[in-house]
Motif scaffolding. Sequence first.
Motif, PDB file in Angstrom:
ATOM      1  N   LYS C 271     -57.821  -4.248 -30.396  1.00 30.98           N
ATOM      2  CA  LYS C 271     -56.923  -3.084 -30.896  1.00 30.98           C
ATOM      3  C   LYS C 271     -57.425  -1.936 -30.119  1.00 30.98           C
ATOM      4  CE  LYS C 271     -55.931  -0.719 -35.284  1.00 30.98           C
ATOM      5  NZ  LYS C 271     -56.415  -0.815 -36.761  1.00 30.98           N
ATOM      6  N   TYR C 272     -58.913  -1.753 -29.798  1.00 35.49           N
ATOM      7  CA  TYR C 272     -59.392  -0.718 -29.151  1.00 35.49           C
ATOM      8  C   TYR C 272     -59.101  -0.876 -27.514  1.00 35.49           C
ATOM      9  CZ  TYR C 272     -63.048   2.332 -26.852  1.00 35.49           C
ATOM     10  OH  TYR C 272     -63.607   3.101 -26.343  1.00 35.49           O
ATOM     11  N   TYR C 273     -59.128  -1.971 -26.939  1.00 36.63           N
ATOM     12  CA  TYR C 273     -59.301  -2.066 -25.393  1.00 36.63           C
ATOM     13  C   TYR C 273     -57.601  -1.838 -25.138  1.00 36.63           C
ATOM     14  CZ  TYR C 273     -63.938  -3.285 -25.748  1.00 36.63           C
ATOM     15  OH  TYR C 273     -65.186  -2.995 -25.891  1.00 36.63           O
ATOM     16  N   GLN C 274     -56.648  -2.436 -26.249  1.00 38.40           N
ATOM     17  CA  GLN C 274     -55.250  -2.071 -26.067  1.00 38.40           C
ATOM     18  C   GLN C 274     -55.047  -0.608 -26.340  1.00 38.40           C
ATOM     19  OE1 GLN C 274     -52.889  -4.725 -28.124  1.00 38.40           O
ATOM     20  NE2 GLN C 274     -51.515  -4.639 -26.378  1.00 38.40           N
ATOM     21  N   LYS C 275     -55.649   0.125 -26.934  1.00 35.43           N
ATOM     22  CA  LYS C 275     -55.287   1.480 -26.848  1.00 35.43           C
ATOM     23  C   LYS C 275     -55.997   2.177 -25.561  1.00 35.43           C
ATOM     24  CE  LYS C 275     -54.600   5.654 -28.598  1.00 35.43           C
ATOM     25  NZ  LYS C 275     -53.243   6.026 -29.422  1.00 35.43           N
ATOM     26  N   LEU C 276     -57.100   1.772 -25.044  1.00 38.73           N
ATOM     27  CA  LEU C 276     -57.471   2.157 -23.615  1.00 38.73           C
ATOM     28  C   LEU C 276     -56.532   1.803 -22.658  1.00 38.73           C
ATOM     29  CD1 LEU C 276     -61.394   1.311 -23.771  1.00 38.73           C
ATOM     30  CD2 LEU C 276     -60.064   3.696 -24.007  1.00 38.73           C
ATOM     31  N   ASN C 277     -55.832   0.638 -22.704  1.00 39.19           N
ATOM     32  CA  ASN C 277     -54.924   0.329 -21.855  1.00 39.19           C
ATOM     33  C   ASN C 277     -53.814   1.348 -21.777  1.00 39.19           C
ATOM     34  OD1 ASN C 277     -52.102  -1.526 -21.772  1.00 39.19           O
ATOM     35  ND2 ASN C 277     -53.635  -2.467 -20.228  1.00 39.19           N
ATOM     36  N   GLU C 278     -53.538   1.510 -23.167  1.00 39.23           N
ATOM     37  CA  GLU C 278     -52.311   2.537 -23.484  1.00 39.23           C
ATOM     38  C   GLU C 278     -52.568   3.845 -22.722  1.00 39.23           C
ATOM     39  OE1 GLU C 278     -50.959   4.181 -27.595  1.00 39.23           O
ATOM     40  OE2 GLU C 278     -50.939   2.153 -27.336  1.00 39.23           O
ATOM     41  N   ILE C 279     -53.889   4.334 -23.027  1.00 47.29           N
ATOM     42  CA  ILE C 279     -53.881   5.665 -22.334  1.00 47.29           C
ATOM     43  C   ILE C 279     -54.005   5.833 -20.766  1.00 47.29           C
ATOM     44  CG2 ILE C 279     -55.134   6.534 -24.533  1.00 47.29           C
ATOM     45  CD1 ILE C 279     -57.794   6.418 -22.717  1.00 47.29           C
ATOM     46  N   ASN C 280     -54.780   4.671 -20.394  1.00 47.92           N
ATOM     47  CA  ASN C 280     -54.692   4.544 -18.931  1.00 47.92           C
ATOM     48  C   ASN C 280     -53.254   4.660 -18.453  1.00 47.92           C
ATOM     49  OD1 ASN C 280     -55.952   3.700 -16.419  1.00 47.92           O
ATOM     50  ND2 ASN C 280     -54.744   1.856 -16.582  1.00 47.92           N
ATOM     51  N   ALA C 281     -52.346   3.859 -19.059  1.00 42.35           N
ATOM     52  CA  ALA C 281     -50.933   4.042 -18.582  1.00 42.35           C
ATOM     53  C   ALA C 281     -50.297   5.361 -18.662  1.00 42.35           C
ATOM     54  CB  ALA C 281     -49.833   2.945 -19.474  1.00 42.35           C
ATOM     55  N   GLN C 282     -50.975   6.195 -19.585  1.00 40.67           N
ATOM     56  CA  GLN C 282     -50.620   7.640 -20.018  1.00 40.67           C
ATOM     57  C   GLN C 282     -51.292   8.479 -18.808  1.00 40.67           C
ATOM     58  OE1 GLN C 282     -51.434   7.560 -24.140  1.00 40.67           O
ATOM     59  NE2 GLN C 282     -50.392   9.271 -24.018  1.00 40.67           N
ATOM     60  N   GLY C 283     -52.279   7.798 -17.900  1.00 38.01           N
ATOM     61  CA  GLY C 283     -52.902   8.663 -16.957  1.00 38.01           C
ATOM     62  C   GLY C 283     -53.967   9.574 -17.425  1.00 38.01           C
ATOM     63  N   LEU C 284     -54.547   9.051 -18.752  1.00 37.97           N
ATOM     64  CA  LEU C 284     -55.661   9.668 -19.582  1.00 37.97           C
ATOM     65  C   LEU C 284     -57.014   9.275 -18.897  1.00 37.97           C
ATOM     66  CD1 LEU C 284     -54.484  10.419 -22.886  1.00 37.97           C
ATOM     67  CD2 LEU C 284     -54.306  11.732 -21.276  1.00 37.97           C
ATOM     68  N   LEU C 285     -57.279   7.909 -18.528  1.00 39.07           N
ATOM     69  CA  LEU C 285     -58.246   7.514 -18.258  1.00 39.07           C
ATOM     70  C   LEU C 285     -58.664   7.699 -16.624  1.00 39.07           C
ATOM     71  CD1 LEU C 285     -60.672   5.362 -19.102  1.00 39.07           C
ATOM     72  CD2 LEU C 285     -59.245   3.604 -18.238  1.00 39.07           C
ATOM     73  N   ASP C 286     -60.074   7.953 -16.357  1.00 40.15           N
ATOM     74  CA  ASP C 286     -60.325   8.206 -15.038  1.00 40.15           C
ATOM     75  C   ASP C 286     -60.023   6.892 -14.406  1.00 40.15           C
ATOM     76  OD1 ASP C 286     -61.510   8.924 -12.730  1.00 40.15           O
ATOM     77  OD2 ASP C 286     -63.571   8.660 -13.505  1.00 40.15           O
ATOM     78  N   LYS C 287     -59.290   6.909 -13.190  1.00 40.08           N
ATOM     79  CA  LYS C 287     -59.149   5.843 -12.410  1.00 40.08           C
ATOM     80  C   LYS C 287     -60.369   5.273 -12.042  1.00 40.08           C
ATOM     81  CE  LYS C 287     -55.038   7.371  -9.901  1.00 40.08           C
ATOM     82  NZ  LYS C 287     -55.520   8.588  -9.251  1.00 40.08           N
TER      83      LYS C 287
END
Lengths: 318, 321, 565
Positions: C271-287
Amino acid sequence: MMMKNTQMSGPKNAVMLSRRRPGSSGVEPFLFNTFNTLFMIFLVIVTLYPFLNTIVVSFNAGNDTIRGGIYLWPRQFTMQNYNAVFASGTIYNAFLISVARTVLSTLLNIFLTTMLAYTLSRREYVFRKPITTIFVLTMYFNAGLIPNYFLMKDLHLINNFLVYVLPSMISAFNLIVIRTYIGTIPESLVESSRIDGAGDFKIFWRIIFPLCKPVLATIALFVAVGAWNSWFDAFLYTSSRQELSTLQYELMKLLSSSVNANSNPSVANGVGAEHATQVTPISIRAAVTVVASVPILMVYPFMQKYFVVGLNVGSVKE
Amino acid sequence: MEEIATVAKPVNPKKQRNNKRLTWAIIKDQRQLIYMSVPLLAYIIVFAYLPVWGWTMAFQDYKPARSFSQQDWVGFKHFQFLFTDDNFLRVLRNTLAMSVINLILGFTTAIVLALLLNEIKKMFWKRTVQTISYLPHFLSWIIVTGIVATSLASDGIINDLLMKLHLIDQPIMWLSEGKYFWGVVGASHVWKEVGWNTIIYLAAMASIDPALYEAADIDGANRYQKMWNVTLPGIKATIVILLIMSIGHILEAGFEVQYLLGNGLVVDWSETIDIFVLKYGIAQGNYSLATAGGIFKSVVSITMLLFANWTAKRLGEERLL
Amino acid sequence: MGDRKKSLLRIGATALLSLGVVLSGCSSGGNNTKAANTGNSTAKNASSEEVNAANPLEISVFLGEAGQQPTADNKIYKKIKDELGVTFKFEFLAGDKNQKLGVMIAGGDYPDLISADTKLTAAGAVIPLEDLIEEHAPNLKKHYEKYWNQMKDPNDGHIYYLPNYGAYNGEVSDTYYSGPAFWIQKAVLKEFNYPTPKTLDEYFDLIAKYKEKYPTIDGKPTIGFEILNYDWKNWGLLNAPQHLIGHPNDGGVVVNDGKGEIFADKDHAKKYYQKLNEINAQGLLDKEAFTQNYDQYMAKLSSGAVLGMFDQHWNFGSAEDSLKTQEKLERTYVGFPLVYDSSTKDYYRDRPSLNLNNGFGITVNAKNPEKIIKALDKLITEDWQKLMTWGVEGEDYMVNDAGRFIRTEEQRDNTTDATWKLANKADAFYATAPKLEGYFSDGNATAASNQPEEYQASLKPFDKEVLTAYGFNSYVDFFSAPPENPIYYPAWSVDLVEGSPAKIASTKLNETSTKYLPKAILANPSEFDSVWSEYTSAIQKLDIKSYEDRINEVLKWRIDNWSVK
């Protein structure tokens, strides 16, 4: 000795060079030289930058460096990093130990390795092949940490200055390099001395050794740099005697303690580090690098003389 | 007797090699050579060969606190662990790939740089370039990889440059793509060591007889012909010998660079044998596994060395042994 | 010629001799470690010797951590020498501890005092301390009274080490939270009028909104969320799921009813990593989150452009210091104890636990263990402890009329100066030594950093503003007060035994996570599930059972043996 050599090599080189490249006119040499110069400028920039950057970082305040973006000029000049390096006072003695081991190692290596290389270059020598093989193989195996420790312990070399010198008196790599070099020296030189009645030791010492100057300068540099930079022996064999510690090992301790101070939960949480330290591992590492490498960097320019003297065989005949 | 006496005076070296037989007369004749070498032979045997008893550790579950007779013998267990690990082949591939890349890049760049330096006429400029180019050798890998990582970052100088030249329109994520990793490691090695590696060739060039250049000039050779026909042959022996020795180090791809530049995304390309052995050997207090890894590397090294030496012999080149 | 012959003979003889020595060395090496249990028998002989200035005693100390030699005239060590007759001869470690201990154990070359390591216990290098303490060390006995059972070695029930942290005196009120949390910039909180995010969704919403409004900060692109996963600093990637379901930091396992189980491949991790996946798709996670090294991470944090991350506070302390010196206080962070479901009670903050397998042990080579333990016993008394933490009264701190210890700005600055500390603090010894923590009998905190007056003095006006907005006294109050620790807590301190299947499995689990999780997070959201199942099937191939079994074995032992009294 060195002075004399410079004086001699100057004019001789000039002659050599002018003889070598007569009348460099025309488009082709111009193109080549332009390209070569541009390439060298590029090389100088690319290889000078990391060192320059390290020097700059070493003079910049640690908690400013951490932001990044320090290139060729300090943003917040400070001597703090160097103060931290020289704070404990143990490094002065360590410096002397390092100099002593480097000088001793270099002299011993040069003499012993060249002597052995000479014998192994003699094609008639009966033990030539087995001895060569036995030495060469040492490059490709290592008995391991603990057996080596036992050896040093049994030879009473633990906490003994000689442990810096004895185990590394001959390097197989250097041996082969020198042997190969001796192989390029015309056999006629050895022959003529032998006819004059010289024994092998005399031939080695009087003829071969002086002729090996360029390669010996190289090997001396290799050995000196190796001895100067090594810390593992101090770490394994002499770490419980502070007065035998070497510069590199002292600097390593300093560096790891600054890394520790910045990454240890108990320290950050509690005692001793109530506020931030102003030096950080990055800045300490830079200062440590400068302190550790500048002395040994001085060696190379002196060695360079010997590279360009040129082994003018014709002039050796005396 | 007569024949043996002439051995010391090598009139015809080729012939003598076949005649080498150990007799007292030879020993007497070569006693100075023996005095000069045999004590050093004893020295190397004590310092390098004696401790090899420690290789027995690879066949034990070695516990440092126990004496030799108290150790548990486990046969090939540790070799088995090493060779049957899922990752072993991949790690071996990475090691070989990076070491071959380093070997080729290392040799060619150092030789080319040495040749180019040799063409510089102004002594001061030549020495300056030499001195500066060897500076990165004195920086630790952690500093060099730090600069490499910064330069390769998405806003680093490499991407900036490529973007400005319009070669790319999106920054390249150099360190998150496995396909770039070996190249990045190879380039970092060249950057750090090319100047240092050049030194040995420059020394070799110093031994070339200037008369050869004069002769070439008389023959009307141009600059490239002299490089090709005089300089390169003059340092060929050195090149060949260094090459043979390096081929023996084919499993020495190191671990520091890979460790410092590697990350989870490129681990399939970055992990080397040394890292593997470090992780499951020394870091676990398992000296036996570390020793087994060392033995494996030594066997491969020595095999490769002998092979390289044999090849050189077949090709009529300078030999190591 | 003759001379040379002679010298050659001599070299040859030496070589042969050393050959003999070496060969005999092979068989005799490592015999010196037998005497493990003889410490007690000698106890009576030397007990008449007291520790005082008239009886000089040199104690050689090996510290398993890097450090620097104190100056020769260090004022604290000088006092110890003048009053107790004790001098310490320190050996610091730089380089790999495994290698150093390996040769030390093999050669049996131990100092008198050594910092704890399970390798040393296994090798019989340290002596049992319980009788020594009972007989000669009343202060240490009192100090460790409550913790006596916990200090025992799970393998043989002896006490080998004196834990350096975690033995508390009185209830501790921390003013600084050093542990894990989801951190968020104070500027973000201020922007949205000081909200209190409780769940991941609320947290990332704040970040997304702020990033949208401020796409750059001081000219640099705003980074929504940052993860550090470099070398051994991998908790930024691995540890969050256990906290999100309301569990404390047990390392790689979640413990329920005294039984530990890995969580890396469980649904609550997914659940946590899926959320991170989601925020990455939103461009929130540092590339560059998964390729950066520690230095780069710190550079980004201290540039002020990172809005949030999951990390332990102590790990980015120097970035916050840098922000403070840049006067960018609004770019420093507040930690929030996020959970999946706002009805779950957060358990990020925990009570201090005993720092097992740390601290000093006395080795079999120590000639006079009684005197050493007596010296340690003297040094844990309040007067000496005050000297070690606060320093010399009047020089390093003042006592006001109310009996409270206070410091001037200059005195505070001194303690951040490495050079000054080498001459004026006994940190090398103190860090590993037994120590009083909490409060002295006069009510002053044992450490200046925990003295409330010191904390208040360090607060800047902006911090006061933030704290007032939330109605808190310190940033610790953002976390729920921790309940009493479970008896076995924490599971991360379980010694997995090096080279054992459990330890290897744990290493491999880490490796697998480090390899697959970044892939899963960076994957196209539609591919997340397939990468995740690759990941879980890779975990299934590992010997997780050995790992869990070992943890549960020790947890059970702790439950059986640590129950107080």
